[in-house]
Design a protein around this motif. Structure first.
Motif, PDB file in Angstrom:
ATOM      1  N   GLY A 102       0.992  -1.382   0.053  1.00 35.44           N
ATOM      2  CA  GLY A 102      -0.064   0.123   0.088  1.00 35.44           C
ATOM      3  C   GLY A 102       0.767   1.264  -0.016  1.00 35.44           C
ATOM      4  O   GLY A 102       1.811   1.197   0.289  1.00 35.44           O
ATOM      5  N   ASP A 103       0.099   2.429  -0.350  1.00 35.50           N
ATOM      6  CA  ASP A 103       0.748   3.633  -0.290  1.00 35.50           C
ATOM      7  C   ASP A 103      -0.242   4.727  -0.040  1.00 35.50           C
ATOM      8  O   ASP A 103      -1.361   4.288   0.453  1.00 35.50           O
ATOM      9  N   ARG A 104       0.286   6.075  -0.069  1.00 35.50           N
ATOM     10  CA  ARG A 104      -0.886   6.842   0.330  1.00 35.50           C
ATOM     11  C   ARG A 104      -2.088   7.016  -0.711  1.00 35.50           C
ATOM     12  O   ARG A 104      -3.175   7.627  -0.256  1.00 35.50           O
ATOM     13  N   ILE A 158       0.526  -5.488  -7.700  1.00 37.83           N
ATOM     14  CA  ILE A 158       1.703  -5.472  -6.924  1.00 37.83           C
ATOM     15  C   ILE A 158       2.914  -5.401  -7.647  1.00 37.83           C
ATOM     16  O   ILE A 158       4.163  -4.663  -7.307  1.00 37.83           O
ATOM     17  N   GLN A 159       2.777  -5.710  -8.932  1.00 41.73           N
ATOM     18  CA  GLN A 159       4.178  -5.651 -10.030  1.00 41.73           C
ATOM     19  C   GLN A 159       4.475  -4.222 -10.418  1.00 41.73           C
ATOM     20  O   GLN A 159       5.454  -3.755 -10.179  1.00 41.73           O
ATOM     21  N   LYS A 160       3.354  -3.349 -10.534  1.00 41.38           N
ATOM     22  CA  LYS A 160       3.508  -2.087 -10.565  1.00 41.38           C
ATOM     23  C   LYS A 160       4.144  -1.317  -9.396  1.00 41.38           C
ATOM     24  O   LYS A 160       4.809  -0.415  -9.573  1.00 41.38           O
ATOM     25  N   PHE A 161       3.684  -1.711  -8.355  1.00 39.58           N
ATOM     26  CA  PHE A 161       4.100  -1.121  -7.071  1.00 39.58           C
ATOM     27  C   PHE A 161       5.562  -1.460  -6.809  1.00 39.58           C
ATOM     28  O   PHE A 161       6.373  -0.370  -6.465  1.00 39.58           O
ATOM     29  N   LEU A 162       6.122  -2.677  -7.079  1.00 40.06           N
ATOM     30  CA  LEU A 162       7.379  -2.961  -7.274  1.00 40.06           C
ATOM     31  C   LEU A 162       8.261  -2.524  -7.985  1.00 40.06           C
ATOM     32  O   LEU A 162       9.661  -2.276  -7.665  1.00 40.06           O
ATOM     33  N   ALA A 167       4.882   3.946   2.227  1.00 37.70           N
ATOM     34  CA  ALA A 167       4.327   2.933   1.620  1.00 37.70           C
ATOM     35  C   ALA A 167       4.714   1.658   2.845  1.00 37.70           C
ATOM     36  O   ALA A 167       5.472   1.621   3.886  1.00 37.70           O
ATOM     37  N   THR A 168       3.853   0.556   2.549  1.00 38.91           N
ATOM     38  CA  THR A 168       3.974  -0.740   3.301  1.00 38.91           C
ATOM     39  C   THR A 168       3.648  -1.925   2.539  1.00 38.91           C
ATOM     40  O   THR A 168       3.094  -1.759   1.429  1.00 38.91           O
TER      41      THR A 168
END
Length: 320
Positions: free
Chosen positions: A164-166, A176-180, A254-255
């Motif tokens: 997660g992020d803000r 998740i791939q986009k986040f990473l 981010a978490t």
């Protein structure tokens, strides 16, 4: 009591090696008999210790390797983090002691009483691309040159359960791939990273993932002063900076919940990986009763940890 004396006489002096929960099984990068390889994005996570005299050479080698990784199929991002201290709030120390160990590891390494601790996150689109990159072999070759201490390192393959992020909570493989591949803890931001190590029995993984994802949502979306608090100020929609003198904190940057892709006997290891704007934002978040209530929902499943060091990101490379 001086912080360094507190360090040597208490938590870290007794428990520094607890940072490496699988030190006996130093490499868990391949499935055991009967296990399947994970689907979707994965993280090669490495923890190592080196003597300070090898610092510059290690950083040079990693910076050089990021250029190699940018050409590897499926590469998403790399971040290297230097351990600087430890959270007191995760151990339920008195609030008056919050932040007392914030730079304990870094201070000890400067005075020569402890080595440097590093954590390396290397993200790929899938397990096959990670293994094809031969990154584990590259690291083994690099670390072997830094004397006996450095050879006792931990590496493992992890999958992201949720992040997660803000702006959003990410739970699908595409999200998740986009986040990473868009990590936000670039060194110039001077953000604080926390990496909470816990272990559970593998049989409890499904329910633990559900409950820890619920905790992630709480951790990512809470702040102080919140709406309804007497001192809430709409000019600070993500919270007011925390300090030793207050209980304020801003939302986490981010978490992420990382679960080991392969079991360690009957255990499964987790990393609760968070990025915060400041030390006291993190420490004050652990005092918040909303956060504590959800922590208690996962507490009965934890058999190892929690151990929650602080880190500073010193290298970040998001693949474009």
């Amino acid at each position: 009591m001086q912080r360094r004396n507190f360090l040597k006489g208490a938590a870290l002096a007794a428990g520094s090696m607890a940072i490496l929960p699988t030190i006996v099984n130093a490499s868990i990068v391949k499935p055991a008999k009967g296990e399947k390889i994970p689907s979707g994005a994965v993280t090669l996570y490495i923890e190592c210790r080196i003597l300070p005299k090898f610092k510059n050479d290690l950083l040079q080698k990693i910076n050089e390797y990021t250029k190699v990784l940018n050409k590897k199929k499926g590469f998403l991002s790399l971040s290297l983090k230097n351990m600087v201290g430890d959270s007191t709030m995760v151990h339920n120390y008195p609030t008056a002691l919050k932040g007392v160990l914030s730079s304990a590891y870094f201070d000890a390494s400067k005075e020569g009483s402890m080595p440097l601790f590093y954590s390396l996150f290397i993200r790929f689109e899938n397990y096959q691309d990670l293994m094809a990159s031969k990154t584990t072999q590259w690291f083994a070759k690099v670390i072997a040159k830094y004397e006996t201490l450095s050879k006792n390192y931990h590496e493992g393959v992890y999958k992201t359960v949720a992040a997660g992020d803000r702006e959003h909570i990410y739970t699908t493989q595409a999200e998740i791939q986009k986040f990473l591949k868009n990590q936000k803890d670039k060194p110039t931001n001077r953000y604080l990273t926390v990496n909470n190590h816990v272990g559970i029995f593998t049989k409890d993984a499904k329910i633990f993932n559900q409950k820890s994802t619920s905790l992630l949502k709480v951790a990512q979306n809470t702040f102080r002063p919140a709406k309804g608090d007497y001192d809430y100020n709409p000019k600070f929609p993500v919270g007011i900076p925390g300090s030793y003198q207050n209980l304020h904190y801003r939302k986490a940057i981010a978490t992420e919940i990382l679960q080991s892709a392969f079991s360690d006997g009957d255990k499964t290891h987790y990393l609760f990986h968070g990025v915060w704007e400041s030390l006291y934002d993190h420490e004050n978040s652990h005092i918040d009763p909303r956060f504590r209530a959800d922590v208690m929902k996962i507490f009965p499943y934890i058999i190892d940890g929690p151990v929650e060091p602080f880190y500073e990101t010193i290298i970040l490379n998001n693949h474009i």
